[in-house]
Write a protein that holds these residues in place. Structure first.
Motif, PDB file in Angstrom:
ATOM      1  N   ALA A 108       0.841  -1.199   0.000  1.00  0.00           N
ATOM      2  CA  ALA A 108       0.000   0.000   0.000  1.00  0.00           C
ATOM      3  C   ALA A 108       0.877   1.251   0.000  1.00  0.00           C
ATOM      4  O   ALA A 108       0.655   2.193  -0.785  1.00  0.00           O
ATOM      5  CB  ALA A 108      -0.931  -0.007   1.210  1.00  0.00           C
ATOM      6  N   CYS A 109       1.883   1.276   0.861  1.00  0.00           N
ATOM      7  CA  CYS A 109       2.766   2.445   0.935  1.00  0.00           C
ATOM      8  C   CYS A 109       3.601   2.587  -0.333  1.00  0.00           C
ATOM      9  O   CYS A 109       3.785   3.709  -0.853  1.00  0.00           O
ATOM     10  CB  CYS A 109       3.682   2.327   2.157  1.00  0.00           C
ATOM     11  SG  CYS A 109       2.785   2.304   3.735  1.00  0.00           S
ATOM     12  N   ASP A 110       4.108   1.474  -0.837  1.00  0.00           N
ATOM     13  CA  ASP A 110       4.921   1.505  -2.045  1.00  0.00           C
ATOM     14  C   ASP A 110       4.134   2.049  -3.233  1.00  0.00           C
ATOM     15  O   ASP A 110       4.618   2.928  -3.967  1.00  0.00           O
ATOM     16  CB  ASP A 110       5.423   0.093  -2.353  1.00  0.00           C
ATOM     17  CG  ASP A 110       6.198   0.028  -3.655  1.00  0.00           C
ATOM     18  OD1 ASP A 110       7.358   0.472  -3.666  1.00  0.00           O
ATOM     19  OD2 ASP A 110       5.628  -0.463  -4.660  1.00  0.00           O
ATOM     20  N   ARG A 111       2.908   1.554  -3.435  1.00  0.00           N
ATOM     21  CA  ARG A 111       2.117   2.008  -4.586  1.00  0.00           C
ATOM     22  C   ARG A 111       1.675   3.453  -4.430  1.00  0.00           C
ATOM     23  O   ARG A 111       1.609   4.200  -5.414  1.00  0.00           O
ATOM     24  CB  ARG A 111       0.905   1.107  -4.793  1.00  0.00           C
ATOM     25  CG  ARG A 111       1.171  -0.348  -5.115  1.00  0.00           C
ATOM     26  CD  ARG A 111       2.354  -0.606  -6.025  1.00  0.00           C
ATOM     27  NE  ARG A 111       2.377  -2.002  -6.466  1.00  0.00           N
ATOM     28  CZ  ARG A 111       3.108  -2.968  -5.917  1.00  0.00           C
ATOM     29  NH1 ARG A 111       3.905  -2.689  -4.882  1.00  0.00           N
ATOM     30  NH2 ARG A 111       3.073  -4.189  -6.400  1.00  0.00           N
ATOM     31  N   LEU A 112       1.387   3.866  -3.209  1.00  0.00           N
ATOM     32  CA  LEU A 112       1.027   5.273  -3.001  1.00  0.00           C
ATOM     33  C   LEU A 112       2.195   6.183  -3.367  1.00  0.00           C
ATOM     34  O   LEU A 112       1.997   7.268  -3.946  1.00  0.00           O
ATOM     35  CB  LEU A 112       0.592   5.495  -1.553  1.00  0.00           C
ATOM     36  CG  LEU A 112      -0.802   4.980  -1.197  1.00  0.00           C
ATOM     37  CD1 LEU A 112      -1.027   5.053   0.307  1.00  0.00           C
ATOM     38  CD2 LEU A 112      -1.878   5.779  -1.924  1.00  0.00           C
ATOM     39  N   GLY A 113       3.411   5.752  -3.044  1.00  0.00           N
ATOM     40  CA  GLY A 113       4.576   6.535  -3.427  1.00  0.00           C
ATOM     41  C   GLY A 113       4.718   6.624  -4.938  1.00  0.00           C
ATOM     42  O   GLY A 113       5.033   7.683  -5.488  1.00  0.00           O
ATOM     43  N   ARG A 114       4.459   5.529  -5.634  1.00  0.00           N
ATOM     44  CA  ARG A 114       4.568   5.517  -7.090  1.00  0.00           C
ATOM     45  C   ARG A 114       3.469   6.377  -7.734  1.00  0.00           C
ATOM     46  O   ARG A 114       3.701   7.079  -8.719  1.00  0.00           O
ATOM     47  CB  ARG A 114       4.493   4.085  -7.613  1.00  0.00           C
ATOM     48  CG  ARG A 114       5.664   3.212  -7.171  1.00  0.00           C
ATOM     49  CD  ARG A 114       5.416   1.745  -7.506  1.00  0.00           C
ATOM     50  NE  ARG A 114       6.438   0.903  -6.958  1.00  0.00           N
ATOM     51  CZ  ARG A 114       7.547   0.515  -7.610  1.00  0.00           C
ATOM     52  NH1 ARG A 114       7.769   0.963  -8.849  1.00  0.00           N
ATOM     53  NH2 ARG A 114       8.420  -0.277  -7.044  1.00  0.00           N
TER      54      ARG A 114
END
Length: 600
Positions: free
Chosen positions: A415-421
């Motif tokens: 979730a955090c990784d995709r939000l950053g992307r």
């Protein structure tokens, strides 16, 4: 189609994305909930134990043979019954679905056509509906061309040109002309039955052919993927966009296990698998509707995100036991609702964000995600960052204990990784840096605590030695490279420790109900995918074909498999399993270009 040793779930699924029914190989309708997927079953024979109630069938006198199959590339089933004198009857079952008046026509109906094909066959039509989860209908009212079955909140109407008295009394008669039966709500049929239903059949047939025509199929395993795609479509409740886990309740994971659950609801974690499959098929309309459904659910409240939802958002899912049904093959209890709605499962945050990510990257969608949607998804990211390293019930929904499950933590990282992307794609540099920092923090913590140096593997929960098949998904999530030595070792140990009779188990340690007995089929697709990712492609293809051999007569899989007997168990058809067919076939198939160059 199956080469398994036993077939105890040999049912075809017919439906129209509003209602669905199960039909066995002898043309008996054994399950039909109406007016929605999760409603009271009018036909409940599937769960009636030894009691002959809750079905509609056609009994051919002196029958010696039956053949049943889907009409190619459709959700229409034809069954041929043959008697000892050469009399032949064809039974066609379908649920109307087609475009009319610039809308999709999907009534809460089942249409059955019974046609004599040879000789003078004698048949008995038996109709024994139930209500209130297994109570027999005793109040029947006749009209000029219909029978009304009364009980509970809904009245079911059978409109037919077959002799009503023969149906009510279950009297045998010679079938010398085609007859039509339509089950549905208590509404008059305002047009000619025979002509209308033939038109419905032709248009439904054309609808499904058109649906299949637009699928992006792999070169290999096209028949299997097509059936999986149609089945997955039939598990979507089109009004809201929800996709249910299965169309049944309380088919146990193993005989006598009491692992009986109601799966007629929408699990948010399915988003990752289902959206992936729909995307690969180019089934963008269904994918978009599903993404909208899960996203709206996830960002509409401030409470802890519940893992499972009704197909009609906001409908309670309180779990209770139906006393009037003895269960599938006498396996009680029959449960309605699902207690998992009260559980804490942290993987749901990542599942929703992963599904919604397509809104920001898939240019085929008419409306792409924007900053407003991102801001709403950030609320899920904050929850994920907060709860990632906290105990939960996990992907397998343990009822008796909580742990920090590796898969749940990895989904929170996702979730955090995709939000950053997404933030980076939108030009939100401050937010991109924040979510990138959060994802790095979680990744380091998870790898430190999930990696067991003594076992030489990533384990299922922090501080626990047991393996879990869900960790096979870590490369798919982008959490770890498939070539990373730690994952390669985890895969090798998983193949050794979780394999039983040639199939992968979810886990092999005891849970709330004791030791698991059957293989969870989707885990075997995950294993196939992982083998392919680490370069063991030939082995992956061999195992994939082996799993396909366990599909039932109609090409459908349930949730679980008794690998020793070949019996399918668990709710049916299982969305996870059908999505697994699609995703693995897409990964393993040779390309169309290679096929044209070398095979044709």
């Amino acid at each position: 189609m199956s080469t398994g040793k036993a077939r105890n779930l040999d049912f075809a699924l017919i439906g129209n994305c509003r209602v669905a029914a199960l039909v066995d190989t002898n043309a008996r309708i054994v399950w039909w909930c109406t007016p929605r997927f999760d409603s009271d079953p009018v036909f409940s024979r599937l769960l009636a134990g030894d009691e002959e109630k809750g079905f509609c069938d056609v009994v051919l006198a002196d029958q010696v043979k039956n053949e049943s199959a889907y009409v190619r590339n459709t959700a229409i089933v034809e069954t041929i019954l043959t008697d000892s004198q050469g009399g032949v009857v064809k039974v066609t079952d379908f649920v109307p679905r087609f475009e009319r008046f610039e809308r999709t026509f999907r009534p809460s109906q089942i249409v059955r056509r019974i046609e004599p094909m040879a000789g003078l066959p004698r048949i008995t039509i038996r109709v024994r509906p139930t209500y209130d989860y297994g109570r027999k209908v005793t109040e029947i009212a006749h009209g000029s061309n219909h029978i009304r079955y009364l009980g509970g909140d809904n009245v079911v109407r059978l409109t037919t040109d077959a002799p009503l008295s023969y149906i009510e009394r279950e009297v045998s008669f010679a079938l010398n002309r085609p007859v039509t039966m339509v089950f549905g709500p208590d509404e008059p049929f305002l047009s000619g039955l025979e002509a209308t239903c033939r038109d419905f059949l032709d248009r439904t047939h054309a609808h499904w052919l058109n649906f299949v025509r637009h699928l992006a199929l792999p070169y290999e395993w096209q028949t299997a993927v097509t059936r999986a795609a149609i089945t997955l479509k039939l598990c979507s409740f089109e009004e809201t966009g929800a996709i249910i886990a299965a169309h049944t309740t309380s088919i146990p994971e193993a005989d006598g296990s009491t692992r009986n659950w109601d799966y007629r609801y929408c699990w948010l974690r399915d988003a990752f698998f289902v959206v992936h499959a729909l995307n690969r098929l180019s089934a963008t309309e269904t994918m978009e509707s599903y993404i909208n459904y899960i996203t709206d659910l996830a960002i509409s409240g401030d409470k802890h995100l519940q893992p499972v939802h009704s197909i009609i958002p906001g409908t309670p899912l309180d779990e209770w036991i139906a006393p009037n049904l003895d269960g599938f093959m006498n396996n009680k209890p029959v449960r309605v609702g699902n207690e998992a709605v009260t559980q804490v499962q942290h993987d749901v945050y990542g599942s929703v964000v992963l599904g919604a990510t397509h809104m920001f990257v898939d240019e085929r969608l008419p409306k792409l995600g924007d900053e407003a949607l991102f801001r709403r998804l950030e609320r899920l990211g904050h929850q994920a960052a907060k709860f990632a390293l906290e105990p939960d019930a996990g992907i397998w929904e343990y009822r008796g204990f909580k742990r920090v499950h590796t898969y749940s933590a990895a989904l929170c990282w996702a979730a955090c990784d995709r939000l950053g992307r997404i933030a980076d794609k939108l030009g939100l540099h401050k937010e991109a840096a924040h979510w990138s920092s959060e994802s790095k923090r979680l990744h380091a913590a998870i790898m430190e605590q999930a990696w067991d140096p003594v076992r030489g593997a990533i384990t299922g929960a922090f501080g626990q030695p047991e393996l879990d098949a869900s960790n096979l998904l870590l490369p798919e999530l982008g959490f770890i490279a498939a070539t990373d030595e730690r994952f390669v070792k985890t895969l090798e140990l998983t193949g050794k420790e979780l394999m039983r009779d040639g199939k992968i188990m979810r886990y092999t340690s005891a849970d709330d109900f004791g030791l698991p007995e059957t293989a969870f089929l989707v885990c075997n697709f995950w294993y196939v995918d992982a083998l392919a990712q680490v370069g063991r492609r030939d082995e992956a293809r061999e195992r994939f074909n082996d799993i396909l051999s366990h599909r039932n007569h109609f090409g459908i899989l349930s949730e679980d498999l008794n690998a020793a007997t070949g019996e399918l168990w668990g709710n049916f058809p299982q969305t996870y399993s059908m999505a697994g067919i699609i995703n693995s076939a897409m990964r393993l198939s040779q390309s169309w270009e290679d096929a044209w160059c070398h095979d044709l």
